[in-house]
Scaffold this motif. Structure first.
Motif, PDB file in Angstrom:
ATOM      1  N   UNK A   1       1.719  10.433   1.397  1.00 51.47           N
ATOM      2  CA  UNK A   1       2.057   9.235   0.631  1.00 51.47           C
ATOM      3  C   UNK A   1       1.258   8.034   1.122  1.00 51.47           C
ATOM      4  N   UNK A   2       1.083   7.107   0.227  1.00 51.45           N
ATOM      5  CA  UNK A   2       0.380   5.864   0.523  1.00 51.45           C
ATOM      6  C   UNK A   2       1.388   4.802   0.946  1.00 51.45           C
ATOM      7  N   UNK A   3       1.100   4.121   2.048  1.00 48.86           N
ATOM      8  CA  UNK A   3       1.864   2.946   2.424  1.00 48.86           C
ATOM      9  C   UNK A   3       1.089   1.728   1.919  1.00 48.86           C
ATOM     10  N   UNK A   4       1.628   1.084   0.895  1.00 52.72           N
ATOM     11  CA  UNK A   4       0.995  -0.104   0.310  1.00 52.72           C
ATOM     12  C   UNK A   4       1.688  -1.338   0.861  1.00 52.72           C
ATOM     13  N   UNK A   5       0.899  -2.244   1.433  1.00 47.87           N
ATOM     14  CA  UNK A   5       1.447  -3.436   2.088  1.00 47.87           C
ATOM     15  C   UNK A   5       0.943  -4.680   1.362  1.00 47.87           C
ATOM     16  N   UNK A   6       1.871  -5.428   0.807  1.00 47.77           N
ATOM     17  CA  UNK A   6       1.563  -6.670   0.091  1.00 47.77           C
ATOM     18  C   UNK A   6       2.074  -7.832   0.927  1.00 47.77           C
ATOM     19  N   UNK A   7       1.173  -8.501   1.629  1.00 47.89           N
ATOM     20  CA  UNK A   7       1.543  -9.583   2.537  1.00 47.89           C
ATOM     21  C   UNK A   7       1.385 -10.924   1.831  1.00 47.89           C
ATOM     22  N   UNK A   8       2.516 -11.502   1.433  1.00 43.14           N
ATOM     23  CA  UNK A   8       2.494 -12.791   0.764  1.00 43.14           C
ATOM     24  C   UNK A   8       2.852 -13.917   1.716  1.00 43.14           C
ATOM     25  N   UNK A   9       2.862 -15.126   1.201  1.00 36.73           N
ATOM     26  CA  UNK A   9       3.146 -16.284   2.039  1.00 36.73           C
ATOM     27  C   UNK A   9       4.587 -16.324   2.521  1.00 36.73           C
ATOM     28  N   UNK A  10       5.511 -15.796   1.729  1.00 35.82           N
ATOM     29  CA  UNK A  10       6.925 -15.838   2.080  1.00 35.82           C
ATOM     30  C   UNK A  10       7.423 -14.504   2.624  1.00 35.82           C
ATOM     31  N   UNK A  11       7.064 -13.405   1.961  1.00 29.62           N
ATOM     32  CA  UNK A  11       7.533 -12.079   2.358  1.00 29.62           C
ATOM     33  C   UNK A  11       6.382 -11.083   2.395  1.00 29.62           C
ATOM     34  N   UNK A  12       6.581 -10.024   3.181  1.00 33.65           N
ATOM     35  CA  UNK A  12       5.689  -8.870   3.157  1.00 33.65           C
ATOM     36  C   UNK A  12       6.475  -7.702   2.581  1.00 33.65           C
ATOM     37  N   UNK A  13       5.898  -7.054   1.571  1.00 38.44           N
ATOM     38  CA  UNK A  13       6.523  -5.894   0.958  1.00 38.44           C
ATOM     39  C   UNK A  13       5.784  -4.643   1.410  1.00 38.44           C
ATOM     40  N   UNK A  14       6.523  -3.670   1.927  1.00 38.74           N
ATOM     41  CA  UNK A  14       5.994  -2.362   2.286  1.00 38.74           C
ATOM     42  C   UNK A  14       6.536  -1.369   1.248  1.00 38.74           C
ATOM     43  N   UNK A  15       5.662  -0.588   0.643  1.00 45.49           N
ATOM     44  CA  UNK A  15       6.103   0.371  -0.367  1.00 45.49           C
ATOM     45  C   UNK A  15       5.453   1.725  -0.130  1.00 45.49           C
ATOM     46  N   UNK A  16       6.231   2.780  -0.290  1.00 49.37           N
ATOM     47  CA  UNK A  16       5.722   4.142  -0.216  1.00 49.37           C
ATOM     48  C   UNK A  16       5.440   4.623  -1.630  1.00 49.37           C
ATOM     49  N   UNK A  17       4.191   4.993  -1.876  1.00 51.72           N
ATOM     50  CA  UNK A  17       3.771   5.413  -3.209  1.00 51.72           C
ATOM     51  C   UNK A  17       3.342   6.870  -3.162  1.00 51.72           C
ATOM     52  N   UNK A  18       3.866   7.667  -4.079  1.00 53.10           N
ATOM     53  CA  UNK A  18       3.529   9.088  -4.162  1.00 53.10           C
ATOM     54  C   UNK A  18       2.077   9.233  -4.612  1.00 53.10           C
ATOM     55  N   UNK A  19       1.271   9.904  -3.822  1.00 51.01           N
ATOM     56  CA  UNK A  19      -0.150  10.086  -4.163  1.00 51.01           C
ATOM     57  C   UNK A  19      -0.458  11.520  -4.572  1.00 51.01           C
ATOM     58  N   UNK A  20       0.580  12.310  -4.829  1.00 53.57           N
ATOM     59  CA  UNK A  20       0.361  13.694  -5.238  1.00 53.57           C
ATOM     60  C   UNK A  20      -0.253  13.777  -6.624  1.00 53.57           C
ATOM     61  N   UNK A  21      -0.567  14.998  -7.031  1.00 55.76           N
ATOM     62  CA  UNK A  21      -1.211  15.208  -8.331  1.00 55.76           C
ATOM     63  C   UNK A  21      -0.212  15.571  -9.423  1.00 55.76           C
ATOM     64  N   UNK A  22       1.063  15.701  -9.066  1.00 52.35           N
ATOM     65  CA  UNK A  22       2.063  16.136 -10.024  1.00 52.35           C
ATOM     66  C   UNK A  22       2.586  15.021 -10.902  1.00 52.35           C
ATOM     67  N   UNK A  23       3.720  15.289 -11.511  1.00 51.09           N
ATOM     68  CA  UNK A  23       4.322  14.355 -12.464  1.00 51.09           C
ATOM     69  C   UNK A  23       4.724  13.039 -11.810  1.00 51.09           C
TER      70      UNK A  23
END
Length: 266
Positions: A1-23
């Motif tokens: 899985x991909x750990x996507x990190x969006x670091x903004x001025x107020x909050x940082x969001x960490x998200x796990x995104x499925x990178x598989x080839x399936x549905x």
């Protein structure tokens, strides 16, 4: 899985995104938010994330790649260390190297465009079809971003965020109380007490700003315009105005996932 990190001025969001080839490819499996603090170390992030991963029944090894998008340069180093030390991944940095922007930035100063705004543009063009797209992001600032049919970022508007405006009002006026950001109890714009008047000014004032600026943007454009709302407060405003064609709270994360996918394909 991909750990996507969006670091903004107020909050940082960490998200796990499925990178598989399936549905489920591209599905966000989990997301967590923490206040932005450039002094927070990689070790502190790791302890916090490890506990959250455990709650989801996952181990650190589930993360196979990392991408970071940030508008806070001072936060970047510790996030890079987190990726290398604890997830054993060299992170992609949005807008740099193999993760360079895949779209044109058709503005006077391309280097000054925030990563979050470009990521929103990438995700918006991938997901929606219209001659013109306008993304309104409710963050520390409220931003309006225009994406043309070719996918180019054409510019936009930066306005103070609603929380920022409210904080400034309360700090500057000694007798005004701190109030929650919420819709007034009715549609009247004549408040009968101080808190009601503040709520009307903040909430309906922002609705009027959104509607007024969109009207001006549309007057400058040829062809249909689709409006996408994102950010934490988009869902609240969507209930009280008809300007949004769709609300996508995770647009920036989707942009990070698309950028990472494109970088892997290069």
């Amino acid at each position: 899985m991909l750990l996507a990190i969006d670091a903004g001025n107020t909050n940082i969001v960490f998200a796990l995104v499925d990178t598989g080839a399936g549905e489920g490819a591209g599905t966000i499996r989990a997301r967590w938010r923490i206040a932005t603090d450039p002094r927070r170390t990689a070790d502190q992030y790791a302890v916090w994330l490890h506990q959250l991963l455990e709650l989801e029944g996952l181990e650190r090894g589930a993360v196979t790649s990392v991408i970071i998008g940030t508008v806070v340069p001072r936060a970047l180093h510790n996030l890079e260390v987190l990726s290398v030390k604890y997830f054993h991944c060299t992170p992609l940095i949005a807008g740099q190297g193999v993760a360079a922007w895949p779209i044109a930035l058709d503005v006077d100063e391309p280097g000054s465009v925030g990563a979050d705004r470009v990521l929103n543009a990438i995700a918006a063009r991938d997901r929606f079809d219209a001659d013109n797209l306008v993304v309104i992001d409710f963050g520390t600032a409220t931003t309006f971003d225009l994406v043309d049919r070719k996918g180019a970022y054409r510019g936009g508007i930066i306005a103070p965020g609603i929380n920022l405006s409210l904080d400034a009002l309360v700090q500057a006026a000694a007798k005004l109380p701190r109030i929650a950001i919420e819709a007034p109890s009715d549609r009247s714009v004549i408040g009968r007490n101080t808190e009601a008047q503040m709520r009307i000014g903040v909430f309906w004032g922002y609705v009027a700003m959104i509607e007024g600026l969109l009207e001006r943007i549309k007057a400058e454009l040829d062809g249909p315009v689709s409006v996408i709302g994102t950010g934490g407060l988009a869902l609240l405003f969507d209930k009280h105005t008809n300007v949004f064609d769709v609300v996508e709270p995770d647009l920036t994360i989707h942009g990070l996932a698309l950028l990472a996918k494109g970088a892997d394909a290069r």
